[in-house]
Design a protein around this motif. Sequence first.
Motif, PDB file in Angstrom:
ATOM      1  N   GLU A  24       0.843  -1.187   0.000  1.00 37.70           N
ATOM      2  CA  GLU A  24       0.000   0.000   0.000  1.00 37.70           C
ATOM      3  C   GLU A  24       0.879   1.238   0.000  1.00 37.70           C
ATOM      4  OE1 GLU A  24      -2.819   0.155   3.147  1.00 37.70           O
ATOM      5  OE2 GLU A  24      -4.028  -1.511   2.377  1.00 37.70           O
ATOM      6  N   PHE A  25       0.462   2.235  -0.787  1.00 43.25           N
ATOM      7  CA  PHE A  25       1.122   3.531  -0.814  1.00 43.25           C
ATOM      8  C   PHE A  25       0.116   4.560  -0.299  1.00 43.25           C
ATOM      9  CE2 PHE A  25       2.817   0.984  -4.338  1.00 43.25           C
ATOM     10  CZ  PHE A  25       4.163   0.948  -4.002  1.00 43.25           C
ATOM     11  N   PRO A  26       0.205   4.946   0.977  1.00 41.60           N
ATOM     12  CA  PRO A  26      -0.797   5.844   1.558  1.00 41.60           C
ATOM     13  C   PRO A  26      -0.798   7.227   0.917  1.00 41.60           C
ATOM     14  CG  PRO A  26       0.428   4.688   3.267  1.00 41.60           C
ATOM     15  CD  PRO A  26       1.149   4.441   1.986  1.00 41.60           C
ATOM     16  N   THR A  27      -1.937   7.839   0.924  1.00 41.31           N
ATOM     17  CA  THR A  27      -2.101   9.181   0.369  1.00 41.31           C
ATOM     18  C   THR A  27      -1.152  10.165   1.056  1.00 41.31           C
ATOM     19  OG1 THR A  27      -4.421   8.735  -0.132  1.00 41.31           O
ATOM     20  CG2 THR A  27      -3.753  11.055  -0.002  1.00 41.31           C
ATOM     21  N   GLY A  28      -0.450  10.945   0.250  1.00 39.53           N
ATOM     22  CA  GLY A  28       0.409  12.005   0.772  1.00 39.53           C
ATOM     23  C   GLY A  28       1.790  11.561   1.188  1.00 39.53           C
ATOM     24  N   GLU A  29       2.128  10.263   1.019  1.00 38.04           N
ATOM     25  CA  GLU A  29       3.447   9.779   1.416  1.00 38.04           C
ATOM     26  C   GLU A  29       4.343   9.576   0.207  1.00 38.04           C
ATOM     27  OE1 GLU A  29       2.685   7.475   5.648  1.00 38.04           O
ATOM     28  OE2 GLU A  29       3.812   6.504   4.034  1.00 38.04           O
ATOM     29  N   LEU A  30       5.635   9.726   0.455  1.00 38.70           N
ATOM     30  CA  LEU A  30       6.649   9.441  -0.555  1.00 38.70           C
ATOM     31  C   LEU A  30       7.238   8.077  -0.235  1.00 38.70           C
ATOM     32  CD1 LEU A  30       9.441  11.918  -1.728  1.00 38.70           C
ATOM     33  CD2 LEU A  30       9.669   9.445  -1.812  1.00 38.70           C
ATOM     34  N   CYS A  31       6.950   7.118  -1.084  1.00 40.56           N
ATOM     35  CA  CYS A  31       7.357   5.733  -0.855  1.00 40.56           C
ATOM     36  C   CYS A  31       8.343   5.318  -1.933  1.00 40.56           C
ATOM     37  CB  CYS A  31       6.150   4.809  -0.852  1.00 40.56           C
ATOM     38  SG  CYS A  31       4.853   5.337   0.295  1.00 40.56           S
ATOM     39  N   VAL A  32       9.447   4.717  -1.533  1.00 35.97           N
ATOM     40  CA  VAL A  32      10.546   4.408  -2.439  1.00 35.97           C
ATOM     41  C   VAL A  32      10.628   2.909  -2.673  1.00 35.97           C
ATOM     42  CG1 VAL A  32      13.019   4.647  -2.870  1.00 35.97           C
ATOM     43  CG2 VAL A  32      11.809   6.419  -1.590  1.00 35.97           C
ATOM     44  N   LEU A  33      10.719   2.520  -3.942  1.00 31.62           N
ATOM     45  CA  LEU A  33      11.021   1.145  -4.321  1.00 31.62           C
ATOM     46  C   LEU A  33      12.509   1.068  -4.626  1.00 31.62           C
ATOM     47  CD1 LEU A  33       8.083   0.321  -6.791  1.00 31.62           C
ATOM     48  CD2 LEU A  33       8.178  -0.077  -4.327  1.00 31.62           C
ATOM     49  N   VAL A  34      13.217   0.184  -3.937  1.00 34.87           N
ATOM     50  CA  VAL A  34      14.663   0.081  -4.126  1.00 34.87           C
ATOM     51  C   VAL A  34      15.043  -1.385  -4.182  1.00 34.87           C
ATOM     52  CG1 VAL A  34      15.172   0.186  -1.652  1.00 34.87           C
ATOM     53  CG2 VAL A  34      16.907   0.923  -3.273  1.00 34.87           C
ATOM     54  N   GLY A  35      16.098  -1.680  -4.917  1.00 37.26           N
ATOM     55  CA  GLY A  35      16.564  -3.053  -5.027  1.00 37.26           C
ATOM     56  C   GLY A  35      17.546  -3.169  -6.169  1.00 37.26           C
ATOM     57  N   PRO A  36      18.186  -4.320  -6.312  1.00 35.84           N
ATOM     58  CA  PRO A  36      19.156  -4.505  -7.382  1.00 35.84           C
ATOM     59  C   PRO A  36      18.490  -4.536  -8.749  1.00 35.84           C
ATOM     60  CG  PRO A  36      18.742  -6.581  -6.253  1.00 35.84           C
ATOM     61  CD  PRO A  36      18.018  -5.523  -5.474  1.00 35.84           C
ATOM     62  N   SER A  37      19.294  -4.469  -9.810  1.00 39.83           N
ATOM     63  CA  SER A  37      18.769  -4.603 -11.165  1.00 39.83           C
ATOM     64  C   SER A  37      18.047  -5.941 -11.288  1.00 39.83           C
ATOM     65  CB  SER A  37      19.906  -4.531 -12.183  1.00 39.83           C
ATOM     66  OG  SER A  37      20.543  -3.277 -12.128  1.00 39.83           O
ATOM     67  N   GLY A  38      16.897  -5.928 -11.970  1.00 36.66           N
ATOM     68  CA  GLY A  38      16.130  -7.147 -12.135  1.00 36.66           C
ATOM     69  C   GLY A  38      15.143  -7.426 -11.027  1.00 36.66           C
ATOM     70  N   ARG A 206       8.671   5.903   3.585  1.00 37.26           N
ATOM     71  CA  ARG A 206       8.820   4.460   3.748  1.00 37.26           C
ATOM     72  C   ARG A 206       9.588   3.914   2.563  1.00 37.26           C
ATOM     73  NH1 ARG A 206       5.616   1.950   7.731  1.00 37.26           N
ATOM     74  NH2 ARG A 206       4.213   3.408   8.744  1.00 37.26           N
ATOM     75  N   ILE A 207      10.228   2.774   2.776  1.00 39.49           N
ATOM     76  CA  ILE A 207      11.031   2.127   1.741  1.00 39.49           C
ATOM     77  C   ILE A 207      10.557   0.688   1.592  1.00 39.49           C
ATOM     78  CG2 ILE A 207      13.352   1.378   1.072  1.00 39.49           C
ATOM     79  CD1 ILE A 207      14.477   3.622   2.816  1.00 39.49           C
ATOM     80  N   ALA A 208      10.374   0.258   0.341  1.00 42.13           N
ATOM     81  CA  ALA A 208      10.091  -1.140   0.042  1.00 42.13           C
ATOM     82  C   ALA A 208      11.292  -1.708  -0.716  1.00 42.13           C
ATOM     83  CB  ALA A 208       8.832  -1.283  -0.797  1.00 42.13           C
ATOM     84  N   ILE A 209      11.921  -2.730  -0.166  1.00 44.17           N
ATOM     85  CA  ILE A 209      13.098  -3.340  -0.779  1.00 44.17           C
ATOM     86  C   ILE A 209      12.666  -4.602  -1.504  1.00 44.17           C
ATOM     87  CG2 ILE A 209      15.352  -4.399  -0.345  1.00 44.17           C
ATOM     88  CD1 ILE A 209      15.606  -2.536   2.069  1.00 44.17           C
ATOM     89  N   LEU A 210      12.978  -4.662  -2.807  1.00 41.90           N
ATOM     90  CA  LEU A 210      12.633  -5.800  -3.643  1.00 41.90           C
ATOM     91  C   LEU A 210      13.886  -6.595  -3.973  1.00 41.90           C
ATOM     92  CD1 LEU A 210      10.201  -4.054  -6.178  1.00 41.90           C
ATOM     93  CD2 LEU A 210       9.622  -5.151  -4.015  1.00 41.90           C
ATOM     94  N   ARG A 211      13.724  -7.896  -4.151  1.00 43.10           N
ATOM     95  CA  ARG A 211      14.836  -8.726  -4.626  1.00 43.10           C
ATOM     96  C   ARG A 211      14.509  -9.267  -6.009  1.00 43.10           C
ATOM     97  NH1 ARG A 211      13.391 -14.207  -3.329  1.00 43.10           N
ATOM     98  NH2 ARG A 211      11.956 -14.359  -1.552  1.00 43.10           N
TER      99      ARG A 211
END
Length: 336
Positions: A24-38, A206-211
């Motif tokens: 979920e990306f709440p209204t008014g927040e800056l949320c970052v998707l981060v992770g390696p290539s791929g 908030r930060i969401a880390i993907l693999r």
Amino acid sequence: MIRLERLTKRWAGGQLAVDDLTLEFPTGELCVLVGPSGSGKTTTLKMINRLIEPSGGRILLDDRDVTHIDPVELRLKMGYVIQNVGLFPHLTIADNVATVPRLLEWDRRRIGARVDELLELVGLDPRRYRGRYPNQLSGGQRQRVGVARALGADPPVLLMDEPFGAIDRITRERLQNEFLRIQRTVRKTIVFVTHDIDEAIKLGDRIAILRDGGVLEQVDTPAKILARPRSGLVQDLLGPDRGLKRLSVSPIDRALLQPPRAGAAEPPTAQVSAQATLHDALAEMLLRDAESVAVRDGQGVIGILTPAAIVSALKRMDQEASASTGPDGARDVNRL
């Protein structure tokens, strides 16, 4: 509010780009998707505005399934900023910023006022820049125009794909600071993609880390991720200086301060503002070769911060982070 429910993208050859992603990306927040290539960061971003169609799952914008919304209507509700800006080279800066308002058939006077407002917002004097062309601007200035164009019709959502990635370090830091100032003013719902963990820590609520394969590894505030990385991948992304990064997201707590020294003719040479972080305070001590730093507000010195107090703050943050997780370090990863 944007909600991803078991979102999946499988390419034609069968390769998974995003796998069962719920966020979920709440209204008014800056949320970052981060992770390696791929890891599916950009693919996820492009599915939100249907530049790429999902293979499974749902994307909800304010409880409406985006696949049931006309793509053009959807994209007009979402500003989109990319690394290479993508300004139209044959249009002036004013015409570039006015792109979406013109598509919405705003009247000329309203468009002109909005262009000037947005150029002012991103730190470009309209009198100097509205008549110029993109090739007459620096990379940093073009990136500012890209942000202004994305905000053209005041969309509730901004999607940003490594917008500062192709800019030198000094300009990038200035743009990051300017962007934080803009976000404090406009409070958009922002999904921001980056491969740079330092940028994620600096900008993200908030930060969401993907693999690899678009699998969610951990999601939380920068401070909590720094305090309790959930896996070896997260630790590797954070780097060996994780402790210093934690200081950079930790404001100075007045409860840590010792009273100003009674009878002292002058405060210590090392000084920071009350709005500084613990990292700022430690850096000032090291720069001045000082054993403490004076913390000031508009009225003067409000207290003295010592290295021992900084260590105490880190220990307390550790205890708070432990209290918010289970014995195995698990947390609710489905909410951003």
